[in-house]
Design a protein around this motif. Structure first.
Motif, PDB file in Angstrom:
ATOM      1  N   GLU A  94       1.223   0.959  -2.933  1.00 26.62           N
ATOM      2  CA  GLU A  94       0.237   1.833  -2.317  1.00 26.62           C
ATOM      3  C   GLU A  94      -0.160   1.307  -0.942  1.00 26.62           C
ATOM      4  O   GLU A  94      -0.205   0.094  -0.732  1.00 26.62           O
ATOM      5  N   TRP A  95      -0.427   2.226  -0.035  1.00 26.99           N
ATOM      6  CA  TRP A  95      -0.919   1.832   1.280  1.00 26.99           C
ATOM      7  C   TRP A  95      -1.822   2.928   1.824  1.00 26.99           C
ATOM      8  O   TRP A  95      -1.681   4.100   1.478  1.00 26.99           O
ATOM      9  N   GLY A  96      -2.780   2.526   2.618  1.00 26.34           N
ATOM     10  CA  GLY A  96      -3.719   3.482   3.177  1.00 26.34           C
ATOM     11  C   GLY A  96      -3.222   4.062   4.486  1.00 26.34           C
ATOM     12  O   GLY A  96      -2.629   3.357   5.308  1.00 26.34           O
ATOM     13  N   ASP A  97      -3.434   5.342   4.679  1.00 27.85           N
ATOM     14  CA  ASP A  97      -3.068   5.999   5.927  1.00 27.85           C
ATOM     15  C   ASP A  97      -4.124   5.619   6.975  1.00 27.85           C
ATOM     16  O   ASP A  97      -5.291   5.985   6.838  1.00 27.85           O
ATOM     17  N   PRO A  98      -3.750   4.877   8.023  1.00 27.65           N
ATOM     18  CA  PRO A  98      -4.753   4.401   8.983  1.00 27.65           C
ATOM     19  C   PRO A  98      -5.180   5.437  10.015  1.00 27.65           C
ATOM     20  O   PRO A  98      -6.108   5.190  10.786  1.00 27.65           O
ATOM     21  N   ARG A  99      -4.531   6.590  10.032  1.00 27.89           N
ATOM     22  CA  ARG A  99      -4.824   7.574  11.061  1.00 27.89           C
ATOM     23  C   ARG A  99      -6.195   8.226  10.855  1.00 27.89           C
ATOM     24  O   ARG A  99      -6.614   8.480   9.730  1.00 27.89           O
ATOM     25  N   ALA A 100      -6.869   8.475  11.969  1.00 29.82           N
ATOM     26  CA  ALA A 100      -8.131   9.210  11.909  1.00 29.82           C
ATOM     27  C   ALA A 100      -7.833  10.680  11.621  1.00 29.82           C
ATOM     28  O   ALA A 100      -6.859  11.245  12.138  1.00 29.82           O
TER      29      ALA A 100
END
Length: 250
Positions: A94-100
């Motif tokens: 799992e990884w978080g989407d860093p885009r605003a």
């Protein structure tokens, strides 16, 4: 000549001049100015700032929406269209989407003050590097009145910068940088995706036309002014027509 006497300057002109005053990187100052624009702290406009009274951030959001491939943000029609905050890969990681995430619907009837406020708040946390190159061009062209910039500096506790406050002495080297920067901007606007010469040829022409410009100054202006696609190797070398040459400076 210094000090600058124009009643308005482009946002990128202010960034380039102010970065030296603040001893900060150009990208950091660009980020500061653009974030201040989104917060409503710095008044800037897409047209003549002396005649435009409407909030320009809504128009800027409309332009932002036209570019789907921003590196650090995504513009969507509604919250339901936003990408998942957590993405699961095929291997289960799992990884978080860093885009605003910026919610800005195309239908003007569905927009309201709350949506505008939230979109601007989210963009006020976005860095310069997070925008699409072509949208950076639009941001660079935002016009700021001298009085509005001075009001911003006073409100935020910044010393009035010498380059635009009338306190500086004429500086021929600084003027050469301004002239070179404006010339390169014109080249980019006219040629867009391709340049007819290598960087070294542009440097040689610039130093011939702007006699007080150093090679190091040109390299800094080049990095700050031309889009990334101009910096890639492989541009054709050799002479070009003098129709696009810079005006000669004595």
């Amino acid at each position: 000549m210094y000090p600058r006497h124009e009643q308005s300057l482009r946002l990128d002109e202010i960034a380039e001049e102010w970065a030296a005053d603040l001893s900060r990187s150009l990208e950091r100052v660009r980020t500061l100015l653009v974030q201040s624009f989104w917060r409503g702290e710095l008044v800037a406009s897409l047209g003549n700032p002396a005649t435009i009274k409407a909030d320009q951030r809504e128009l800027a959001l409309d332009v932002l929406k036209q570019f789907p491939d921003h590196p650090g943000l995504v513009v969507v029609e509604s919250q339901s269209k936003a990408p998942p905050a957590i993405i699961v890969d095929d291997d289960g990681s799992e990884w978080g989407d860093p885009r605003a995430v910026i919610i800005w619907p195309a239908d003007t009837k569905t927009r309201n003050g709350s949506l505008l406020k939230q979109a601007c708040e989210n963009l006020a946390a976005v860095d310069w590097c997070d925008y699409h190159d072509d949208f950076k061009v639009m941001l660079s062209e935002l016009l700021v009145l001298r009085a509005d910039f001075q009001a911003f500096c006073r409100a935020k506790g910044y010393r009035l910068p010498a380059f635009w406050s009338g306190d500086a002495k004429p500086n021929v080297a600084a003027q050469a940088k301004i002239d070179c920067r404006n010339w390169l901007r014109q080249e980019v606007r006219q040629l867009r995706d391709a340049k007819p010469m290598r960087k070294a040829a542009y440097r040689a022409e610039a130093r011939e036309q702007f006699r007080d410009l150093t090679a190091r100054a040109f390299d800094k202006i080049w990095e700050a002014t031309v889009p990334d696609r101009w910096k890639r190797p492989g541009a054709p070398p050799g002479p070009r027509s003098k129709a696009g040459s810079a005006p000669r400076k004595s």
